[in-house]
Design an enzyme around this catalytic site. Structure first.
Site, PDB file in Angstrom:
ATOM      1  N   ASP A  41      40.916 122.972  50.152  1.00 48.56           N
ATOM      2  CA  ASP A  41      42.312 122.629  49.853  1.00 48.56           C
ATOM      3  C   ASP A  41      42.504 122.380  48.356  1.00 48.56           C
ATOM      4  OD1 ASP A  41      41.108 120.162  49.632  1.00 48.56           O
ATOM      5  OD2 ASP A  41      42.490 119.108  50.964  1.00 48.56           O
ATOM      6  N   SER A  42      41.418 122.514  47.591  1.00 53.54           N
ATOM      7  CA  SER A  42      41.552 122.540  46.120  1.00 53.54           C
ATOM      8  C   SER A  42      42.458 123.700  45.711  1.00 53.54           C
ATOM      9  CB  SER A  42      40.173 122.676  45.460  1.00 53.54           C
ATOM     10  OG  SER A  42      39.439 123.726  46.052  1.00 53.54           O
ATOM     11  N   ASP A  80      39.126 124.479  55.160  1.00 55.52           N
ATOM     12  CA  ASP A  80      39.401 123.050  54.979  1.00 55.52           C
ATOM     13  C   ASP A  80      40.660 122.666  55.751  1.00 55.52           C
ATOM     14  OD1 ASP A  80      38.426 120.837  53.690  1.00 55.52           O
ATOM     15  OD2 ASP A  80      39.109 121.422  51.685  1.00 55.52           O
ATOM     16  N   LYS A 108      36.251 122.054  57.707  1.00 58.23           N
ATOM     17  CA  LYS A 108      35.773 120.872  56.986  1.00 58.23           C
ATOM     18  C   LYS A 108      36.838 119.787  57.073  1.00 58.23           C
ATOM     19  CE  LYS A 108      35.558 120.548  52.294  1.00 58.23           C
ATOM     20  NZ  LYS A 108      36.442 119.386  52.025  1.00 58.23           N
ATOM     21  N   GLU A 110      37.653 115.551  55.768  1.00 55.64           N
ATOM     22  CA  GLU A 110      37.247 114.429  54.918  1.00 55.64           C
ATOM     23  C   GLU A 110      37.167 113.165  55.766  1.00 55.64           C
ATOM     24  OE1 GLU A 110      39.894 114.146  51.560  1.00 55.64           O
ATOM     25  OE2 GLU A 110      39.376 116.153  50.844  1.00 55.64           O
ATOM     26  N   GLU A 171      30.722 114.158  47.542  1.00 48.60           N
ATOM     27  CA  GLU A 171      31.452 114.431  46.297  1.00 48.60           C
ATOM     28  C   GLU A 171      31.449 113.231  45.368  1.00 48.60           C
ATOM     29  OE1 GLU A 171      35.210 116.447  46.632  1.00 48.60           O
ATOM     30  OE2 GLU A 171      35.709 116.087  44.527  1.00 48.60           O
TER      31      GLU A 171
HETATM   32  O1  KIV Z   1      38.735 121.571  48.501  1.00 55.47           O
HETATM   33  C1  KIV Z   1      37.632 121.789  47.991  1.00 55.47           C
HETATM   34  O2  KIV Z   1      37.442 122.716  47.200  1.00 55.47           O
HETATM   35  C2  KIV Z   1      36.538 120.904  48.354  1.00 55.47           C
HETATM   36  C3  KIV Z   1      35.258 121.052  47.606  1.00 55.47           C
HETATM   37  C4  KIV Z   1      35.402 120.465  46.270  1.00 55.47           C
HETATM   38  C5  KIV Z   1      34.110 120.499  48.341  1.00 55.47           C
HETATM   39  O3  KIV Z   1      36.684 120.095  49.202  1.00 55.47           O
END
Ligand code: KIV
Length: 254
Positions: A41-42, A80, A108, A110, A171
């Site tokens: 989600d970056s 994510d 993924k 959090e 992280e």
């Molecule tokens: O969203 C993302 O790119 C991430 C990574 C930094 C692990 O969660």
């Protein structure tokens, strides 16, 4: 195609390599070079230009996951789940299935080990993420620096392991703590700003390529300056158009 189970079995044997990917052409270049392509989600920050990841939607993630999955022949694609997509078990299951339908082979999340456990029980492979978790943390600093917060992180890591996540992102935590967590869990840890002792490493692709200029965290190593190359090409094109040099005969139909 690499499976989540193969990633788990790489612990103690082979370092795991993960990078983020959000689009088809980049994923095509990356596929097979890395073990995991994370549709992170970056994307909100490095592709959509948002200040943080909190505006990213399921639609954003599903579309990007589809594009990356279309290019993936070998690397594992992990999607994510964005903020708000796994607040309840029902939402988590619905949205995880949407990412799987888009082509991800795992998701993924959090923190939230209880949601991870629920998803795993429903047949979904889950990568956990603890430490600096941008969806909920406003204090963008190294996490787990004092004894008390380090203990909390160690417990969170163990909870993700007990939830049967297939791997765990750490992280922005001190490398000694990352070593301790790595040695205390049965699943591989994948670090970003967490030092050398993790079982694998991940970075944001736009950071390593020099495509994200807003800021550069200490843990980012630039492997290329693609941003500068792109700028040079844009400038040259603009100059040639303005001077009437492009398109020359070579690029015209007669
Ligand atoms: O969203 C993302 O790119 C991430 C990574 C930094 C692990 O969660």
């Amino acid at each position: 195609m690499t499976t989540p189970q193969q990633i788990t079995s790489m612990k103690h044997k082979q370092k795991i390599v993960m990078l983020t990917a959000y689009d088809f052409p980049t994923a095509r270049l990356m596929d097979g070079i890395v073990d995991i392509m994370l549709v992170g989600d970056s994307l909100g920050m490095v592709v959509l230009g948002c200040e943080n990841t909190t505006k990213v939607t399921m639609d954003d993630m599903a579309r990007a996951t589809e594009a990356v999955a279309r290019a993936a022949k070998s690397s594992l694609v992990v999607g994510d789940l964005p903020i708000g997509a796994y607040d309840s078990e029902k939402d988590a299951l619905k949205n995880a299935n949407l990412l799987l339908k888009a082509g991800a082979k795992a998701v993924k999340i959090e923190r939230k080990p209880e949601i991870a456990e629920f998803l795993v029980k429903n047949g979904i492979d889950v990568m956990g993420h603890i430490g600096l978790t941008p969806q909920t943390i406003t204090n963008f600093k190294v996490q787990g620096k004092n004894e008390e917060s380090a203990k909390v992180l160690l417990e969170e890591g163990k909870a993700m392991d007990n939830a049967n996540c297939f791997s765990l992102v750490l992280e922005c935590i001190p490398s000694g703590l990352a070593k301790n967590i790595t040695e205390s869990v049965s699943i591989p840890t994948i670090g970003i700003g967490a030092g050398i002792h993790c079982d694998g490493q991940v970075l944001v692709t736009h950071d390593i390529l020099g495509l994200f200029e807003a800021f550069k965290p200490k843990f980012v190593k630039r492997y290329a300056e693609i941003g500068l190359e792109m700028k040079k090409a844009f400038e040259q094109y603009a100059e040639e158009v303005r001077k009437g040099k492009f398109p020359s005969d070579e690029f015209s139909f007669h």
